[in-house]
Structure formats: C-alpha cells, structure tokens
Design an enzyme around this catalytic site. Structure first.
Site, PDB file in Angstrom:
ATOM      1  N   ASP A  61      40.392 -75.861 -26.645  1.00  0.00           N
ATOM      2  CA  ASP A  61      41.143 -74.644 -26.318  1.00  0.00           C
ATOM      3  C   ASP A  61      40.282 -73.738 -25.427  1.00  0.00           C
ATOM      4  O   ASP A  61      40.707 -73.264 -24.361  1.00  0.00           O
ATOM      5  CB  ASP A  61      41.472 -73.933 -27.642  1.00  0.00           C
TER       6      ASP A  61
ATOM      7  N   THR B 122      40.473 -83.069 -34.813  1.00  0.00           N
ATOM      8  CA  THR B 122      39.249 -83.730 -35.334  1.00  0.00           C
ATOM      9  C   THR B 122      38.003 -82.870 -35.167  1.00  0.00           C
ATOM     10  O   THR B 122      36.908 -83.306 -35.502  1.00  0.00           O
ATOM     11  CB  THR B 122      39.013 -85.070 -34.598  1.00  0.00           C
TER      12      THR B 122
HETATM   13  N1  APR Z   1      37.293 -82.444 -23.681  1.00  0.00           N
HETATM   14  C1  APR Z   1      37.700 -83.386 -24.572  1.00  0.00           C
HETATM   15  N2  APR Z   1      37.516 -83.262 -25.902  1.00  0.00           N
HETATM   16  C2  APR Z   1      36.886 -82.147 -26.340  1.00  0.00           C
HETATM   17  C3  APR Z   1      36.429 -81.117 -25.474  1.00  0.00           C
HETATM   18  C4  APR Z   1      36.664 -81.307 -24.085  1.00  0.00           C
HETATM   19  N3  APR Z   1      36.275 -80.401 -23.192  1.00  0.00           N
HETATM   20  N4  APR Z   1      35.863 -80.136 -26.240  1.00  0.00           N
HETATM   21  C5  APR Z   1      35.933 -80.545 -27.518  1.00  0.00           C
HETATM   22  N5  APR Z   1      36.536 -81.752 -27.592  1.00  0.00           N
HETATM   23  C6  APR Z   1      36.834 -82.579 -28.771  1.00  0.00           C
HETATM   24  C7  APR Z   1      36.081 -82.257 -30.024  1.00  0.00           C
HETATM   25  O1  APR Z   1      34.839 -82.924 -30.033  1.00  0.00           O
HETATM   26  C8  APR Z   1      37.030 -82.810 -31.078  1.00  0.00           C
HETATM   27  O2  APR Z   1      36.791 -84.210 -31.207  1.00  0.00           O
HETATM   28  O3  APR Z   1      38.196 -82.332 -29.094  1.00  0.00           O
HETATM   29  C9  APR Z   1      38.411 -82.623 -30.484  1.00  0.00           C
HETATM   30  C10 APR Z   1      39.227 -81.487 -31.097  1.00  0.00           C
HETATM   31  O4  APR Z   1      38.350 -80.448 -31.467  1.00  0.00           O
HETATM   32  P1  APR Z   1      38.807 -78.898 -31.378  1.00  0.00           P
HETATM   33  O5  APR Z   1      38.824 -78.470 -29.997  1.00  0.00           O
HETATM   34  O6  APR Z   1      37.928 -78.155 -32.349  1.00  0.00           O
HETATM   35  O7  APR Z   1      40.303 -78.869 -31.883  1.00  0.00           O
HETATM   36  P2  APR Z   1      40.907 -78.915 -33.355  1.00  0.00           P
HETATM   37  O8  APR Z   1      40.054 -79.679 -34.291  1.00  0.00           O
HETATM   38  O9  APR Z   1      42.320 -79.335 -33.151  1.00  0.00           O
HETATM   39  O10 APR Z   1      40.876 -77.404 -33.816  1.00  0.00           O
HETATM   40  C11 APR Z   1      41.704 -76.487 -33.165  1.00  0.00           C
HETATM   41  O11 APR Z   1      39.878 -75.018 -32.774  1.00  0.00           O
HETATM   42  O12 APR Z   1      39.211 -74.413 -30.691  1.00  0.00           O
HETATM   43  C12 APR Z   1      39.929 -73.993 -31.764  1.00  0.00           C
HETATM   44  O13 APR Z   1      41.635 -72.553 -30.875  1.00  0.00           O
HETATM   45  C13 APR Z   1      41.391 -73.832 -31.428  1.00  0.00           C
HETATM   46  O14 APR Z   1      41.892 -72.843 -33.523  1.00  0.00           O
HETATM   47  C14 APR Z   1      41.994 -74.026 -32.770  1.00  0.00           C
HETATM   48  C15 APR Z   1      41.140 -75.099 -33.405  1.00  0.00           C
END
Ligand code: APR
Length: 296
Positions: free
Chosen positions: A33, A122
């Site tokens: 995000d 994840t």
């Molecule tokens: N590109 C691809 N994958 C990514 C990137 C990126 N730039 N950044 C992080 N990831 C991976 C992480 O390593 C993880 O495996 O994306 C996966 C999802 O992690 P999160 O971004 O933390 O998403 P999620 O677990 O769904 O949690 C969502 O986190 O960032 C906040 O606003 C968001 O509150 C929401 C929550």
C-alpha cells in the site's frame, strides 16, 4: 489465462492493472500500500478520498475490490482490495479467495488484460504464506475472466519459492486428471451413482467410525485420482465450500474425492463427515454432470 510467478516490486510492473493490498480506509499504509502510494503519487490518494466521500463512505469491506488511477505507476489502474487479517478459528480462506475473484471482476470491468497481484494478507495481516499461496493460485486458476495474464509478484525469495511450489500443487493438470476419469469403465460410474442414490437420510445423519454398508459402498466407488492431495487441499477453497465444485473443472471433483478417500485411511471419520456435510454429494453431482455431458 496464463499465471506467472515472479520475484520483484509490484510498483515496477508493466501491466494494465496492479492490485494493492490495501486496508478498508483506502487512505494508504505500509508495505504494498505504502509503495504504491509513494511511487504512484497523490493522484491515487485523491481518487481514494473521492471514493470514501462517495459510495465507500464506510470504507472498502474485506474481500471487495475497487479501481482508481495508477497515477505515476507504469500501470493504468490500481485495483485496491482488502485482505483478511489472518485469525485462528475464523474463515480466512473465503475472504482471501474473494480478494482475487473480485479483483479479476474489476479488471474485467476495466478491460485490463494483464494484472499483477502481490501476496495479499501475507505481510502485516499475518496470513501464512503456504496457505495463502494455495488459496491465491487455486482461485486465480478457477475464476472465469478475460484477463490474459495474471502475474504474482513476490517481494522476497521465501515468498517466491512458496508460491512457485504451490503452483505445482495444481499438477497433474486438469486434462491429465480428466483423461484418467475418461479411462474408467462405464461400470465404475453406474456403481458410483447407484451407491450414491442408495444412501438413506439416516446414513447421512450420522458420521460414525463404523459406517453402514451403504456408506462403505459409496466410499469404495468414489474415484480417487493419483494427485498430491495433501498439498492440493491445503488452503483450497473447495474444502471449506464444496459448492464451488459446480463451477470448477471435473478434475477438482476427483481431487476432492481423493482428499476424503485417502484422508479416511489416516483418520477415521473423515469420509463420514464429508458425507454428513454434503461434500460427497457435491462431488457426485459434479461427476454426474460431467458423465451426463458425455465426459466419459
Ligand atoms: N512489491 C511486491 N510485494 C510487496 C511489496 C512490493 N513493493 N512490498 C511488500 N510486499 C509484500 C510483502 O512482503 C508481503 O509478502 O506484499 C505482501 C503483503 O504485505 P502487506 O503489504 O503488509 O499487505 P497485507 O499483509 O495485506 O496487509 C495490509 O498493511 O500496508 C498495510 O495499508 C496496508 O493496512 C494494510 C495492511
């Protein structure tokens, strides 16, 4: 639809739409995000704010998806979806599968032909990678869509390896399983459907370690395919919602039958519970439709 698994940064993907692992506020966060908003610029947040001022006043519910501009990203759109926070004792599989299904539905509405997904839930939401990979891949492979390529973009090697292994769980292919089903003699199908029709309500009510003859007969007549059922079943939405079989390839009916036929050998009562909860009925229904359509 082609499903590819790559290691990389989702904000760099040259695709029509990038899926964001958002939260219900749609107002940004960390992880994917944060990266999407940082790299995509203020135009994304401005559109999210308009959505929140409009029909999404209460926020985007878990499992749903909505599109905005992609701002400065290489993609044209961002499809925001909210994954489940993994919580023991709750249905995590359904909401996670819905994120993938709904994101493809929105992609179809946009006319997007290539879509990049992160490993939704994840990270901050603590969804175990292995199960998330199975749910993601099975759902993507089973959702009718006009999207031509779905690209799962994994940020680190562990996630990449897990998703790549999970993709093997879809082997042998549907075509191979269906060819095996087609090779079964007609007598197999007659016996199976006759055994299923012979089951009484009383048989269905009690899942007991000593099964009535009619339940044992049905157990013996279900075709169990030679698949890696323990890997395939982990995180598979069909196990928690066998009604999805109606829209799935017949190969999944054989795979799910294998889960219960083989599972019974490890744990008494597995098959009886599957009879009791309607899973075996759903399998027989899907096989009957396929045979009725001249499958075998
Ligand atoms: N590109 C691809 N994958 C990514 C990137 C990126 N730039 N950044 C992080 N990831 C991976 C992480 O390593 C993880 O495996 O994306 C996966 C999802 O992690 P999160 O971004 O933390 O998403 P999620 O677990 O769904 O949690 C969502 O986190 O960032 C906040 O606003 C968001 O509150 C929401 C929550």
């Amino acid at each position: 639809m082609r499903i590819t698994v790559v290691r990389g940064d989702i904000t760099e993907q040259q695709v029509d739409a990038v899926v964001n692992a958002a939260n219900s506020s749609l107002l940004g966060g960390g992880g994917v995000d944060g990266a999407i908003h940082r790299r995509g610029g203020p135009a994304i947040l401005e559109e999210c704010r308009r959505l929140r001022a409009g029909h999404l006043g209460g926020g985007l519910p878990v499992g749903e998806a909505v599109a905005t501009t992609a701002g400065d990203l290489p993609a044209r759109w961002v499809i925001h979806t909210v994954g489940p926070v993994h919580t023991d004792g709750q249905d995590n599989i359904g909401p996670l599968a819905s994120c993938f299904r709904e994101s493809l539905r929105v992609a179809d509405e946009l006319g997007a032909r290539t879509v990049a997904f992160p490993a939704i839930s994840t990270g901050v939401y603590r969804y175990p990678l292995e199960e998330a990979a199975c749910v993601s891949l099975w759902t993507l492979a089973r959702t009718p869509t006009s999207v031509e390529e779905v690209r799962l973009v994994l940020f680190d090697q562990k996630a990449y390896d897990t998703f790549d292994r999970a993709r093997e769980a879809l082997d042998p292919s549907d075509a191979q399983v269906e060819a095996w089903l087609r090779s079964l003699p007609d007598a197999t199908w007659l016996e199976l459907f006759d055994a299923a029709d012979a089951l009484t309500d009383e048989d269905r009510d009690v899942a007991r370690p000593v099964y009535p003859d009619r339940v044992r007969r049905l157990y013996r007549s279900l075709p169990g395919a030679s698949v890696d059922w323990m890997k395939w079943m982990r995180g598979n939405p069909l196990v928690s919602d066998p009604s999805l079989l109606a829209g799935a390839p017949v190969a999944d009916a054989a795979r799910l039958a294998t889960v219960y036929v083989r599972g019974e050998r490890f744990n008494d009562g597995v098959f009886g519970r599957a009879v009791q909860d309607g899973s075996v009925d759903a399998i027989v229904r899907r096989l009957r439709v396929w045979v009725g359509q001249g499958g075998c």
